[in-house]
Design an enzyme around this catalytic site. Structure first.
Site, PDB file in Angstrom:
ATOM      1  CG  ASP A  29      -1.819   1.159   1.353  1.00  0.00           C
ATOM      2  OD1 ASP A  29      -1.991   1.881   0.347  1.00  0.00           O
ATOM      3  OD2 ASP A  29      -2.365   1.371   2.456  1.00  0.00           O
ATOM      4  CG  ASP A 216      -3.794   4.883  -1.836  1.00  0.00           C
ATOM      5  OD1 ASP A 216      -3.135   3.874  -1.546  1.00  0.00           O
ATOM      6  OD2 ASP A 216      -4.745   5.284  -1.148  1.00  0.00           O
TER       7      ASP A 216
END
Length: 369
Positions: A29, A216
Site C-alpha cells: 500500500d 495510492d
C-alpha cells in the site's frame, strides 16, 4: 515479486515473516506507512478466515511490547508491536517492527485473500514512530537503487508484479515522465488539469501549483472532490447495461506536463451478473472530499495505475509514469505469474519459492540481466 489480481480491486503478494519464514499474503500500500499482519493469537471471527503469523515458530522473533489500536470508518484493529525478519522475494529485511493484530473488527477483514498491509509511503505517515519496511531496505543497503515500481494487470490477465530497484524497461514503452513529490507524506504531486476528449475542464485553475494528487495502490478507484467528480459523471452517462461504452469520451490527466489518457475500457468497471448472465457497467470514480490541509485532493488508485507502469523513487523523491507494455512478448510471463499465483493459493510456502525461482529466470532470459 508476482502479485495476484483479485477482481481488479486488490493486488496481493506473498511475504515471509520470521525464521524459518511463514508465508502470508499482504497488500502493498503506497497510501500508508504502517506494517501489520494477523497474529495466530487473534480470536476475532475474521482472523479465522485467513492465514496468521505464529511468533512461537520463529527463532528470530523479538517482542517489542507496547500495544497498538487503530480505528477507521468501518471498524478497528488492536494488537501489539513485534520485531522479526521479513522476506520480500530475495530481500531479507532484518529487525523489522510490525503490528501483530489480535483483534479485527470490520467487514474488510472477512476475506481469506490477505492477512496484512505493508505500507510503502513515507516515514512521516507511520504510526508509533517505527521505521517502515522500505526505509529499512534503504538503511540495510539491500538495493543498488532505492526505488520500487508496480505493473498491474486487468483481468482475465494475471501478470501483475512489484519490482524492487530500478525500473524494468521490459514492462513499459516510451519515456518515463518524472514528477517531484511535493510533500513527503503520501506519494503526492500536482495535477495540472483534466481533459475530456481534449477539452480542458479547468478543475485546477484556482490552485496556483495545480491540484493535489496522490498515487495510492491501496485504493481501487479514482477519487476526487465531489463537485469535480459530479461534472465527470454528468458527462459520462454510463449505461448500466454497458451499451455504447465505446462512444464515451477519452479522459486525460495532465501530470508533469504530459497527458496520460484513459479510454472508456480503462475507466468503466464491468462485471458479470451470474444469475442473469448479463454484464453490468459503472464508473470507476468516487467523490471524496478530503478536508484541508491535506485536501482537497485526487487519489489515483489501481484503476488509473493499471494503464501505466508506476515508479516510486526514494533517492530523488519523485514519481515516474510510463505507459505499461502490453504485447505478445509478455504472454509467457503472464502464464508463469498466473501459475505461480495459483500455486501460492494451494501452498504458500511452495508457491512462494516457485514463483520467485521461475519469475527470476524469466526476467533474466528476457532482460539479459
Amino acid at each position: 515479486m508476482g502479485l495476484k489480481n483479485v477482481k481488479n480491486t486488490q493486488y496481493i503478494g506473498t511475504v515471509g515473516i520470521g525464521t524459518p519464514p511463514q508465508y502470508i499474503n499482504v497488500i502493498f500500500d503506497t497510501g500508508s506507512s504502517n506494517l501489520w499482519v494477523t497474529s495466530c493469537d487473534c480470536e476475532s471471527e475474521a482472523c479465522h478466515m485467513h492465514a496468521c503469523f505464529d511468533s512461537r515458530s520463529s527463532s528470530s522473533y523479538k517482542e517489542v511490547g507496547y500495544d497498538v489500536e487503530v480505528k477507521f470508518g468501518t471498524g478497528n484493529i488492536d494488537g501489539f508491536i513485534s520485531r522479526d525478519t521479513f522476506s520480500l522475494g530475495p530481500l531479507k529485511v532484518r529487525g523489522q517492527n510490525f503490528g501483530e493484530i489480535t483483534v479485527e473488527n470490520g467487514d474488510v477483514f472477512h476475506t481469506a485473500r490477505f492477512s496484512g498491509i505493508m505500507g510503502l509511503a513515507f516515514p512521516a505517515l507511520s504510526a508509533y514512530d517505527f521505521t517502515p519496511v522500505f526505509d529499512n531496505i534503504i538503511a540495510q543497503e539491500l538495493l543498488a537503487e532505492p526505488m520500487f515500481s508496480f505493473y498491474f494487470s486487468k483481468l482475465p490477465v494475471q501478470e501483475s508484479a512489484l519490482f524492487f530497484g530500478a525500473p524494468d524497461p521490459n514492462f513499459y514503452v516510451g519515456n518515463i515522465t518524472w514528477m517531484p513529490v511535493k510533500k513527503q507524506f503520501y506519494w503526492e504531486t500536482r495535477l495540472e488539469d483534466i481533459m475530456l476528449d481534449g477539452e480542458r475542464q479547468h478543475f485546477c485553475d484556482h490552485h496556483p501549483e495545480g491540484c493535489k494528487i496522490v498515487f495510492d495502490t491501496g485504493t481501487s478507484l479514482i477519487t476526487g472532490p465531489y463537485e469535480n467528480i459530479g461534472v465527470l459523471l454528468d458527462r459520462f452517462h454510463i449505461d448500466p447495461a454497458c451499451d455504447q461504452i465505446e462512444h464515451l469520451p477519452r479522459l486525460t490527466f495532465i501530470v508533469g506536463g504530459t497527458p496520460f489518457h484513459l479510454d472508456p475500457e480503462d475507466y468503466v468497471m464491468m462485471s458479470d451478473t451470474k444469475k442473469t448472465n448479463t454484464k453490468h457497467c459503472k464508473p470507476g470514480f468516487m467523490p471524496l472530499d478530503v478536508p484541508a490541509p491535506r485536501g482537497p485532493l485526487w487519489i489515483l488508485g489501481d484503476l488509473f495505475m493499471r494503464k501505466f507502469y508506476c515508479i516510486f523513487d526514494r533517492a530523488q523523491n519523485r514519481i515516474g509514469l510510463a505507459y505499461a507494455r502490453r504485447d505478445p512478448a509478455m504472454a509467457e510471463i503472464e502464464r508463469v505469474t498466473h501459475r505461480s499465483a495459483l500455486d501460492a493459493e494451494e501452498s504458500r510456502l511452495k508457491g512462494f519459492s516457485e514463483m520467485d525461482r521461475v519469475a527470476s529466470a524469466m526476467l533474466l532470459n528476457q532482460g539479459g540481466k
